[in-house]
Motif scaffolding. Sequence first.
Motif, PDB file in Angstrom:
ATOM      1  N   LEU A 160     -24.694  16.047  11.767  1.00 56.68           N
ATOM      2  CA  LEU A 160     -23.862  16.016  12.762  1.00 56.68           C
ATOM      3  C   LEU A 160     -22.957  14.856  12.350  1.00 56.68           C
ATOM      4  CD1 LEU A 160     -25.685  16.708  16.110  1.00 56.68           C
ATOM      5  CD2 LEU A 160     -23.901  18.370  14.753  1.00 56.68           C
ATOM      6  N   PHE A 161     -23.221  13.430  11.891  1.00 53.26           N
ATOM      7  CA  PHE A 161     -22.470  12.393  11.769  1.00 53.26           C
ATOM      8  C   PHE A 161     -21.546  12.460  10.396  1.00 53.26           C
ATOM      9  CE2 PHE A 161     -21.853   8.360   9.348  1.00 53.26           C
ATOM     10  CZ  PHE A 161     -21.177   7.823  10.306  1.00 53.26           C
ATOM     11  N   PHE A 168     -19.004  14.855  11.617  1.00 51.84           N
ATOM     12  CA  PHE A 168     -17.668  14.151  12.325  1.00 51.84           C
ATOM     13  C   PHE A 168     -16.963  13.233  11.687  1.00 51.84           C
ATOM     14  CE2 PHE A 168     -16.851   9.942  14.082  1.00 51.84           C
ATOM     15  CZ  PHE A 168     -16.185  10.397  15.267  1.00 51.84           C
ATOM     16  N   MET A 226     -18.975  15.067  19.253  1.00 57.40           N
ATOM     17  CA  MET A 226     -19.727  15.206  18.352  1.00 57.40           C
ATOM     18  C   MET A 226     -20.554  14.300  17.917  1.00 57.40           C
ATOM     19  SD  MET A 226     -19.646  17.348  14.684  1.00 57.40           S
ATOM     20  CE  MET A 226     -18.317  18.591  15.421  1.00 57.40           C
ATOM     21  N   LEU A 227     -19.898  12.966  17.994  1.00 59.78           N
ATOM     22  CA  LEU A 227     -20.550  11.772  17.529  1.00 59.78           C
ATOM     23  C   LEU A 227     -21.774  11.443  18.731  1.00 59.78           C
ATOM     24  CD1 LEU A 227     -20.584   9.245  15.872  1.00 59.78           C
ATOM     25  CD2 LEU A 227     -18.850   8.215  16.918  1.00 59.78           C
ATOM     26  N   PHE A 229     -12.961  13.906  10.919  1.00 56.56           N
ATOM     27  CA  PHE A 229     -12.147  12.635  11.511  1.00 56.56           C
ATOM     28  C   PHE A 229     -11.078  12.188  10.369  1.00 56.56           C
ATOM     29  CE2 PHE A 229     -11.447   8.124  11.530  1.00 56.56           C
ATOM     30  CZ  PHE A 229     -10.379   7.923  12.712  1.00 56.56           C
ATOM     31  N   TRP A 239     -23.640  13.658  20.122  1.00 52.04           N
ATOM     32  CA  TRP A 239     -24.776  14.203  19.635  1.00 52.04           C
ATOM     33  C   TRP A 239     -25.532  13.732  18.662  1.00 52.04           C
ATOM     34  CZ3 TRP A 239     -27.057  17.828  22.513  1.00 52.04           C
ATOM     35  CH2 TRP A 239     -26.207  18.465  23.516  1.00 52.04           C
TER      36      TRP A 239
END
Length: 57
Positions: A34-35, A38, A1-2, A42, A4
């Motif tokens: 997205l960040f 993520f 995901m990171l 996490f 992307w």
Amino acid sequence: MLGWAITFLIVAIIAGVFGFGGIASASVGIAQFLFFVFVVLFVIAMVARAVRGKPPV
């Protein structure tokens, strides 16, 4: 995901350089979303690992 998120950030930078403002702003928005997803996933994974008692790798 990171990956992307980084991809959309690069697309936004390139679009901004060439003057495509709409595409650049949309790509930045997607990259930010997205960040943050993520980062949240996490943190949840780290908390779950700490609760189970496994040491960090």
